[in-house]
Write a protein that holds these residues in place. Structure first.
Motif, PDB file in Angstrom:
ATOM      1  N   UNK A   1      -8.174  10.232   7.980  1.00  0.00           N
ATOM      2  CA  UNK A   1      -8.775  11.525   7.689  1.00  0.00           C
ATOM      3  C   UNK A   1      -8.942  12.369   8.950  1.00  0.00           C
ATOM      4  N   UNK A   2      -9.008  13.665   8.728  1.00  0.00           N
ATOM      5  CA  UNK A   2      -9.263  14.648   9.780  1.00  0.00           C
ATOM      6  C   UNK A   2     -10.208  15.683   9.198  1.00  0.00           C
ATOM      7  N   UNK A   3     -11.396  15.753   9.767  1.00  0.00           N
ATOM      8  CA  UNK A   3     -12.341  16.798   9.369  1.00  0.00           C
ATOM      9  C   UNK A   3     -12.009  18.037  10.184  1.00  0.00           C
ATOM     10  N   UNK A   4     -12.020  19.195   9.549  1.00  0.00           N
ATOM     11  CA  UNK A   4     -11.661  20.434  10.244  1.00  0.00           C
ATOM     12  C   UNK A   4     -12.562  21.573   9.811  1.00  0.00           C
ATOM     13  N   UNK A   5     -12.976  22.356  10.794  1.00  0.00           N
ATOM     14  CA  UNK A   5     -13.641  23.615  10.519  1.00  0.00           C
ATOM     15  C   UNK A   5     -12.674  24.702  10.968  1.00  0.00           C
ATOM     16  N   UNK A   6     -12.199  25.498  10.024  1.00  0.00           N
ATOM     17  CA  UNK A   6     -11.150  26.464  10.299  1.00  0.00           C
ATOM     18  C   UNK A   6     -11.682  27.885  10.177  1.00  0.00           C
ATOM     19  N   UNK A   7     -11.273  28.723  11.122  1.00  0.00           N
ATOM     20  CA  UNK A   7     -11.659  30.128  11.120  1.00  0.00           C
ATOM     21  C   UNK A   7     -10.493  30.984  10.650  1.00  0.00           C
ATOM     22  N   UNK A   8     -10.807  32.078   9.963  1.00  0.00           N
ATOM     23  CA  UNK A   8      -9.778  32.995   9.483  1.00  0.00           C
ATOM     24  C   UNK A   8      -8.985  33.564  10.648  1.00  0.00           C
ATOM     25  N   UNK A   9      -7.694  33.767  10.410  1.00  0.00           N
ATOM     26  CA  UNK A   9      -6.784  34.402  11.355  1.00  0.00           C
ATOM     27  C   UNK A   9      -6.552  33.583  12.629  1.00  0.00           C
ATOM     28  N   UNK A  10      -6.807  32.281  12.580  1.00  0.00           N
ATOM     29  CA  UNK A  10      -6.584  31.382  13.715  1.00  0.00           C
ATOM     30  C   UNK A  10      -5.534  30.349  13.339  1.00  0.00           C
ATOM     31  N   UNK A  11      -4.857  29.815  14.377  1.00  0.00           N
ATOM     32  CA  UNK A  11      -3.821  28.794  14.196  1.00  0.00           C
ATOM     33  C   UNK A  11      -4.291  27.503  14.850  1.00  0.00           C
ATOM     34  N   UNK A  12      -4.107  26.393  14.141  1.00  0.00           N
ATOM     35  CA  UNK A  12      -4.556  25.068  14.584  1.00  0.00           C
ATOM     36  C   UNK A  12      -3.382  24.081  14.535  1.00  0.00           C
ATOM     37  N   UNK A  13      -3.532  22.998  15.293  1.00  0.00           N
ATOM     38  CA  UNK A  13      -2.506  21.956  15.335  1.00  0.00           C
ATOM     39  C   UNK A  13      -3.141  20.586  15.135  1.00  0.00           C
ATOM     40  N   UNK A  14      -2.478  19.756  14.330  1.00  0.00           N
ATOM     41  CA  UNK A  14      -2.850  18.352  14.167  1.00  0.00           C
ATOM     42  C   UNK A  14      -1.563  17.547  14.263  1.00  0.00           C
ATOM     43  N   UNK A  15      -1.573  16.543  15.113  1.00  0.00           N
ATOM     44  CA  UNK A  15      -0.385  15.710  15.297  1.00  0.00           C
ATOM     45  C   UNK A  15      -0.452  14.493  14.375  1.00  0.00           C
ATOM     46  N   UNK A  16       0.620  14.271  13.637  1.00  0.00           N
ATOM     47  CA  UNK A  16       0.757  13.089  12.785  1.00  0.00           C
ATOM     48  C   UNK A  16       1.303  11.974  13.671  1.00  0.00           C
ATOM     49  N   UNK A  17       0.523  10.903  13.807  1.00  0.00           N
ATOM     50  CA  UNK A  17       0.933   9.812  14.685  1.00  0.00           C
ATOM     51  C   UNK A  17       1.099   8.517  13.875  1.00  0.00           C
ATOM     52  N   UNK A  18       2.318   7.996  13.813  1.00  0.00           N
ATOM     53  CA  UNK A  18       2.548   6.735  13.109  1.00  0.00           C
ATOM     54  C   UNK A  18       2.181   5.545  13.996  1.00  0.00           C
ATOM     55  N   UNK A  19       1.805   4.460  13.341  1.00  0.00           N
ATOM     56  CA  UNK A  19       1.550   3.197  14.041  1.00  0.00           C
ATOM     57  C   UNK A  19       1.926   2.056  13.099  1.00  0.00           C
ATOM     58  N   UNK A  20       2.145   0.893  13.650  1.00  0.00           N
ATOM     59  CA  UNK A  20       2.567  -0.244  12.823  1.00  0.00           C
ATOM     60  C   UNK A  20       1.456  -0.679  11.882  1.00  0.00           C
ATOM     61  N   UNK A  21       1.841  -1.027  10.679  1.00  0.00           N
ATOM     62  CA  UNK A  21       0.935  -1.619   9.707  1.00  0.00           C
ATOM     63  C   UNK A  21       1.448  -3.013   9.380  1.00  0.00           C
ATOM     64  N   UNK A  22       0.840  -3.647   8.401  1.00  0.00           N
ATOM     65  CA  UNK A  22       1.272  -4.992   8.015  1.00  0.00           C
ATOM     66  C   UNK A  22       2.599  -4.950   7.264  1.00  0.00           C
ATOM     67  N   UNK A  23       2.773  -3.956   6.363  1.00  0.00           N
ATOM     68  CA  UNK A  23       3.974  -3.883   5.547  1.00  0.00           C
ATOM     69  C   UNK A  23       4.794  -2.627   5.776  1.00  0.00           C
ATOM     70  N   UNK A  24       4.124  -1.548   6.122  1.00  0.00           N
ATOM     71  CA  UNK A  24       4.815  -0.304   6.437  1.00  0.00           C
ATOM     72  C   UNK A  24       3.937   0.479   7.410  1.00  0.00           C
ATOM     73  N   UNK A  25       4.382   1.636   7.810  1.00  0.00           N
ATOM     74  CA  UNK A  25       3.661   2.407   8.815  1.00  0.00           C
ATOM     75  C   UNK A  25       2.328   2.918   8.288  1.00  0.00           C
ATOM     76  N   UNK A  26       1.388   2.999   9.206  1.00  0.00           N
ATOM     77  CA  UNK A  26       0.107   3.666   8.977  1.00  0.00           C
ATOM     78  C   UNK A  26       0.157   4.956   9.783  1.00  0.00           C
ATOM     79  N   UNK A  27      -0.676   5.918   9.419  1.00  0.00           N
ATOM     80  CA  UNK A  27      -0.652   7.208  10.101  1.00  0.00           C
ATOM     81  C   UNK A  27      -2.062   7.679  10.410  1.00  0.00           C
ATOM     82  N   UNK A  28      -2.164   8.428  11.473  1.00  0.00           N
ATOM     83  CA  UNK A  28      -3.414   9.101  11.835  1.00  0.00           C
ATOM     84  C   UNK A  28      -3.113  10.569  12.052  1.00  0.00           C
ATOM     85  N   UNK A  29      -4.150  11.379  11.925  1.00  0.00           N
ATOM     86  CA  UNK A  29      -4.074  12.807  12.230  1.00  0.00           C
ATOM     87  C   UNK A  29      -4.875  13.032  13.500  1.00  0.00           C
ATOM     88  N   UNK A  30      -4.191  13.419  14.551  1.00  0.00           N
ATOM     89  CA  UNK A  30      -4.838  13.612  15.845  1.00  0.00           C
ATOM     90  C   UNK A  30      -5.070  15.108  16.072  1.00  0.00           C
TER      91      UNK A  30
END
Length: 192
Positions: free
Chosen positions: A97-126
């Motif tokens: 999860x990624x909690x975000x407080x967003x303001x109107x007329x602004x641009x934001x970035x979140x990086x999707x980062x994969x990591x190894x899981x037991x059976x397939x990839x897990x992901x985080x939002x940085x």
């Protein structure tokens, strides 16, 4: 013989994790239609997955329970959001999860980062809270394709709503139980 088969299967699995693979749930946005700024009164957030690691595994993105799109290797998923508080979720072998407080007329970035899981990839939002440079953004734009959800993606989200809800119910309490310094939070002031 059995150990050789297991080793070959493991190598094949790791090879799949390291290769890029486009999602059929998304459509590449043409160069003349690229999303470059927030719509009036909206906040624009780019979910960027610059790595090809884990590329064979797709990572669906949600704004609370609303399907946003599916992140694949070397893609950018632009999302026009209403200003205010949001809880974004990404799903792979687990949910994060990624909690975000967003303001109107602004641009934001979140990086999707994969990591190894037991059976397939897990992901985080940085969250990118002011540490992203114009040079890094230009690099992402040059190496990644903007994509948007298509009907196959929305159909997948409808068909899998129950299992996505279960993942949210299982993993959101774990995220909420983290200390404030360990939670992924995209801050309002980081918008450009």
């Amino acid at each position: 013989m059995k150990s050789t088969t297991i080793r070959l299967a493991s190598l094949l699995f790791v090879g799949l994790l390291m290769t890029g693979c486009a999602s059929t749930q998304m459509t590449v946005i043409s160069k003349d239609q690229l999303v470059t700024k927030p719509e009036p009164g909206k906040a624009l957030i780019y979910f960027v997955r610059p790595s090809s690691f884990g590329g064979a595994i797709q990572a669906p993105l949600f704004d609370d329970d609303q399907y946003v799109g599916t992140s694949s290797a070397k893609t950018i998923v632009p999302y026009q959001a209403t200003p205010g508080m949001h809880m974004f979720m990404i799903v792979g072998e687990s949910a994060d999860f990624l909690q975000a407080e967003l303001l109107a007329d602004k641009t934001y970035y979140a990086e999707v980062t994969p990591r190894l899981g037991a059976w397939k990839a897990r992901f985080s939002l940085r969250p990118q809270n002011g540490q992203i440079t114009d040079k890094q953004v230009a690099g992402w734009e040059a190496s990644c394709k903007q994509v948007k959800a298509n009907e196959k993606g929305f159909a997948w989200a409808r068909q899998n709503a129950g299992s996505v809800k279960k993942m949210k119910q299982e993993y959101l309490p774990k995220w909420q139980g983290k200390s404030e310094t360990d939670k992924q939070i995209l801050r309002a002031e980081s918008g450009k």
